[in-house]
Design a protein around this motif. Structure first.
Motif, PDB file in Angstrom:
ATOM      1  N   GLU A   1       0.821  -1.199   0.164  1.00  0.00           N
ATOM      2  CA  GLU A   1       0.061  -0.021   0.206  1.00  0.00           C
ATOM      3  C   GLU A   1       0.841   1.308   0.040  1.00  0.00           C
ATOM      4  OE1 GLU A   1      -3.343   0.066  -0.122  1.00  0.00           O
ATOM      5  OE2 GLU A   1      -3.347  -2.048  -0.396  1.00  0.00           O
TER       6      GLU A   1
ATOM      7  N   ARG B   1      -3.027   8.785 -10.155  1.00  0.00           N
ATOM      8  CA  ARG B   1      -4.497   8.856 -10.205  1.00  0.00           C
ATOM      9  C   ARG B   1      -4.761  10.642 -10.176  1.00  0.00           C
ATOM     10  NH1 ARG B   1      -7.404   4.408  -9.451  1.00  0.00           N
ATOM     11  NH2 ARG B   1      -9.292   5.502  -8.848  1.00  0.00           N
TER      12      ARG B   1
ATOM     13  N   ALA C   1     -13.755  12.747  -7.341  1.00  0.00           N
ATOM     14  CA  ALA C   1     -15.063  12.378  -7.256  1.00  0.00           C
ATOM     15  C   ALA C   1     -16.019  13.275  -7.302  1.00  0.00           C
ATOM     16  CB  ALA C   1     -15.320  11.460  -5.785  1.00  0.00           C
TER      17      ALA C   1
ATOM     18  N   SER D   1     -12.039  12.706  -2.767  1.00  0.00           N
ATOM     19  CA  SER D   1     -11.538  11.509  -2.263  1.00  0.00           C
ATOM     20  C   SER D   1     -10.773  10.637  -3.326  1.00  0.00           C
ATOM     21  CB  SER D   1     -12.979  10.794  -1.873  1.00  0.00           C
ATOM     22  OG  SER D   1     -13.929  10.175  -2.787  1.00  0.00           O
ATOM     23  N   PHE D   2     -10.125   9.807  -2.831  1.00  0.00           N
ATOM     24  CA  PHE D   2      -9.246   8.805  -3.894  1.00  0.00           C
ATOM     25  C   PHE D   2      -9.269   7.688  -3.512  1.00  0.00           C
ATOM     26  CE2 PHE D   2      -7.457  13.352  -4.259  1.00  0.00           C
ATOM     27  CZ  PHE D   2      -7.381  13.511  -5.421  1.00  0.00           C
ATOM     28  N   GLU D   3      -9.057   6.788  -4.327  1.00  0.00           N
ATOM     29  CA  GLU D   3      -8.891   5.194  -4.127  1.00  0.00           C
ATOM     30  C   GLU D   3      -7.626   4.800  -4.752  1.00  0.00           C
ATOM     31  OE1 GLU D   3     -12.438   3.174  -5.269  1.00  0.00           O
ATOM     32  OE2 GLU D   3     -13.915   4.238  -4.017  1.00  0.00           O
TER      33      GLU D   3
ATOM     34  N   GLY E   1      -4.427   2.334  -5.558  1.00  0.00           N
ATOM     35  CA  GLY E   1      -4.151   1.033  -5.759  1.00  0.00           C
ATOM     36  C   GLY E   1      -2.934   0.684  -4.871  1.00  0.00           C
TER      37      GLY E   1
END
Length: 241
Positions: free
Chosen positions: A51, A208, A212, A222-224, A226
């Motif tokens: 992560e 990225r 959103a 917000s971010f997600e 990987g």
């Protein structure tokens, strides 16, 4: 005379036999040396996923004005406002660094003619923060002077990257040795040591920028992110006998 000639011929044959004997025995050591010098070259790849523990937010403060100085001055004012807001949000000053700065004229083109219409100043920043705070940093920056969000990347700190690279190297070397053992076995040999070894490779950051919703509409960015992959390739030459 005949007796003397016969004795001389016999002596010559004995001499020739003595010379030929050693010449016929020198090839065996060369063949053994060739066998001992066998090498096997292999390539191994190892990778580790983890992560991200570092987010890099790239923003820019942009202003346009009739003069270069006016554009520069407006950018300076907005930059100070943005940095103050980031400081109050808990982002340390040394985590906010200049990426680039420029002031340049802008033009309009009509019927092939160029007309100056003002100046643009751009001050771009690199902001480092924890991945969980990347969206908050974007919102604070944009809400306090930043005009552009040029990108957000999720990556690794130097310490984490070094630790993961060591693990990836270990896996790559193990893969190379497995191939070397298999190659040696097919020709009736065994690996006896390492002749040379080299490595290459790095990490793949997660890039990225998928805000959103607009913070102006009351929603938080917000971010997600990987996982980040650290990959290493090793080239190893083994000795085999």
């Amino acid at each position: 005379m005949r007796r003397q000639a016969l004795l001389a011929s016999i002596a010559l044959l004995v001499l020739l036999a003595g010379c030929l004997g050693p010449l016929q025995t020198t090839s065996s050591p060369a063949a053994a040396t060739d066998a001992e010098g066998t090498t096997l070259s292999t390539t191994g790849t190892g990778s580790v996923d983890a992560e991200a523990d570092l987010a890099v937010v790239s923003v820019a403060v942009v202003a346009t004005a009739d003069s270069a100085d006016a554009a520069r001055g407006q950018v300076a004012t907005d930059v100070e406002r943005m940095r103050t807001a980031l400081r109050e949000a808990g982002v340390p000053d040394d985590a906010v660094t200049t990426a680039s700065f420029a002031v340049f004229p802008e033009y309009d083109y009509t019927d092939g003619e160029r007309t100056e219409r003002g100046f643009r100043a751009v001050h771009a920043f690199r902001i480092e923060t924890e991945p969980a705070r990347a969206g908050e940093v974007v919102d604070v920056a944009v809400g306090n002077g930043a005009s552009e969000v040029q990108g957000v990347s999720f990556t690794l700190t130097d310490e984490t990257r070094a630790a993961l690279r060591a693990q990836a190297i270990e896996r790559a070397v193990a893969a190379a040795r497995t191939d070397a053992d298999a190659m040696a076995e097919t020709v009736g040999l065994s690996v006896t040591g390492v002749e040379t070894m080299s490595t290459a490779g790095g990490f793949t950051p997660v890039e990225r920028f998928d805000v959103a919703e607009s913070a102006a509409d009351g929603a938080r960015t917000s971010f997600e992110p990987g996982p980040v992959r650290v990959s290493v390739t090793v080239q190893v030459t083994y000795r085999a006998a």
